[in-house]
Design a protein around this motif. Structure first.
Motif, mmCIF file in Angstrom:
data_model
loop_
_atom_site.group_PDB
_atom_site.id
_atom_site.type_symbol
_atom_site.label_atom_id
_atom_site.label_comp_id
_atom_site.label_asym_id
_atom_site.label_seq_id
_atom_site.Cartn_x
_atom_site.Cartn_y
_atom_site.Cartn_z
ATOM 1 N N VAL A 111 11.778 28.260 102.113
ATOM 2 C CA VAL A 111 10.327 27.620 102.544
ATOM 3 C C VAL A 111 10.351 26.150 102.282
ATOM 4 O O VAL A 111 9.663 25.397 103.127
ATOM 5 C CB VAL A 111 9.043 28.471 101.856
ATOM 6 N N HIS A 112 10.779 25.994 101.049
ATOM 7 C CA HIS A 112 10.495 24.614 100.367
ATOM 8 C C HIS A 112 11.540 24.616 99.122
ATOM 9 O O HIS A 112 11.236 25.439 98.163
ATOM 10 C CB HIS A 112 9.099 24.155 100.114
ATOM 11 N N PHE B 153 1.225 37.070 91.168
ATOM 12 C CA PHE B 153 2.128 36.504 91.815
ATOM 13 C C PHE B 153 1.861 35.140 92.110
ATOM 14 O O PHE B 153 1.005 34.889 93.008
ATOM 15 C CB PHE B 153 2.760 37.024 92.905
ATOM 16 N N VAL B 154 2.394 34.268 91.183
ATOM 17 C CA VAL B 154 1.867 32.892 91.410
ATOM 18 C C VAL B 154 2.951 32.117 92.066
ATOM 19 O O VAL B 154 4.029 32.049 91.813
ATOM 20 C CB VAL B 154 1.710 32.117 89.930
ATOM 21 N N ILE B 155 2.145 31.291 92.980
ATOM 22 C CA ILE B 155 3.056 30.324 94.160
ATOM 23 C C ILE B 155 2.847 29.103 93.365
ATOM 24 O O ILE B 155 1.900 28.319 93.488
ATOM 25 C CB ILE B 155 2.780 30.496 95.418
ATOM 26 N N SER B 156 3.975 28.247 92.923
ATOM 27 C CA SER B 156 3.785 27.233 92.171
ATOM 28 C C SER B 156 4.441 26.112 92.916
ATOM 29 O O SER B 156 5.691 26.365 93.604
ATOM 30 C CB SER B 156 4.302 27.237 90.784
ATOM 31 N N ALA B 157 4.354 24.689 92.874
ATOM 32 C CA ALA B 157 4.981 23.693 93.345
ATOM 33 C C ALA B 157 5.908 22.990 92.030
ATOM 34 O O ALA B 157 6.498 21.970 92.158
ATOM 35 C CB ALA B 157 4.117 22.493 93.558
ATOM 36 N N VAL C 233 2.904 24.904 98.786
ATOM 37 C CA VAL C 233 2.208 26.045 98.371
ATOM 38 C C VAL C 233 0.724 26.473 98.950
ATOM 39 O O VAL C 233 0.632 27.667 99.211
ATOM 40 C CB VAL C 233 1.691 25.683 96.967
ATOM 41 N N GLU C 234 0.298 25.603 99.386
ATOM 42 C CA GLU C 234 -1.267 25.967 100.178
ATOM 43 C C GLU C 234 -0.804 26.683 101.411
ATOM 44 O O GLU C 234 -1.506 27.715 101.708
ATOM 45 C CB GLU C 234 -1.921 24.496 100.633
ATOM 46 N N ALA D 236 -1.728 30.488 102.109
ATOM 47 C CA ALA D 236 -2.922 30.828 103.245
ATOM 48 C C ALA D 236 -2.255 31.910 104.053
ATOM 49 O O ALA D 236 -3.131 32.571 104.543
ATOM 50 C CB ALA D 236 -3.160 29.398 103.926
ATOM 51 N N SER D 237 -0.952 32.199 104.256
ATOM 52 C CA SER D 237 -0.290 33.115 104.986
ATOM 53 C C SER D 237 -0.015 34.192 104.263
ATOM 54 O O SER D 237 0.506 35.255 104.876
ATOM 55 C CB SER D 237 0.944 32.499 105.703
#
Length: 217
Positions: A60-61, A78-82, A92-93, A97-98
């Motif tokens: 994804v990135h 579950f933390v999505i981090s940059a 991340v945003e 969001a999805s």
């Protein structure tokens, strides 16, 4: 006509880019749901699960990272981090969001605030009780000086890394990257204890300081 043609090409490119990003997010969440059981009980094979999960997020990135919380009442965070990289914030945003609604999961964007803990890094161990701070304006942001009892200037880079890790804990990833200006690390001045507040007080003092800056600005 030439400018019109370029505008149309730009619109088409933008549409394809948005569609590609959406597809990458959707593919990740499809994979996540297909492997939900394994991810929820990742401790059974943590190293392998983390390697595979990291590889899927990097599709994804390349700068995306993650954290898991403990199982509480049958659910996990579950933390999505940059990973502290501001350029990856939009990814991340978008991924957050999805995210699908899953009964066992609490999805969080950016590493949240947590009670600061001691850190061992680069061969240096720092207890949270030995860390203090002072704040001062830095443009519209808060400049932070971290004061460490026992600070050794020859390990300046290591102490800077420790300070960043502790700030991430105390303020959360988003605020550190968007509201904090300069970050300095110095030794603790035992002669001015009232000016240097303990790190555990940083979240409250920081929020009040930012309100003050907003009003005065």
């Amino acid at each position: 006509m030439k400018h019109q043609g370029l505008s149309i090409l730009f619109m088409i490119f933008s549409l394809f880019s948005a569609e590609a990003a959406e597809t990458l997010d959707m593919r990740f969440w499809k994979w996540f749901q297909e492997h939900e059981e394994t991810l929820f009980y990742f401790e059974k094979d943590q190293e392998r699960v983390f390697d595979v999960l990291a590889a899927e997020m990097h599709k994804v990135h390349p700068d995306l990272a993650f954290e898991f919380g403990p199982v509480e009442d049958g659910r996990r965070e579950f933390v999505i981090s940059a990973d502290g990289i501001k350029a990856a914030f939009p990814a991340v945003e978008s991924l957050y969001a999805s995210a699908p609604k899953l009964k066992r999961w609490i999805f969080i964007k950016f590493r949240p605030r947590r009670p600061p803990m001691g850190v061992e890094y680069g061969g240096v161990k720092v207890k949270v009780d030995d860390v203090f701070f002072t704040l001062q304006p830095d443009g519209g942001k808060a400049g932070i000086t971290i004061h460490v009892r026992g600070y050794e200037s020859q390990h300046q880079k290591v102490y800077k890394g420790i300070a960043l890790l502790m700030l991430d804990q105390a303020l959360g990833e988003y605020d550190v990257e968007t509201k904090v200006g300069f970050i300095e690390v110095k030794s603790l001045d035992e002669t001015t204890p009232l000016q240097q507040k303990p790190l555990k007080d940083l979240p409250k003092v920081f929020d009040e300081f930012m309100k003050y800056l907003k009003k005065s600005g």
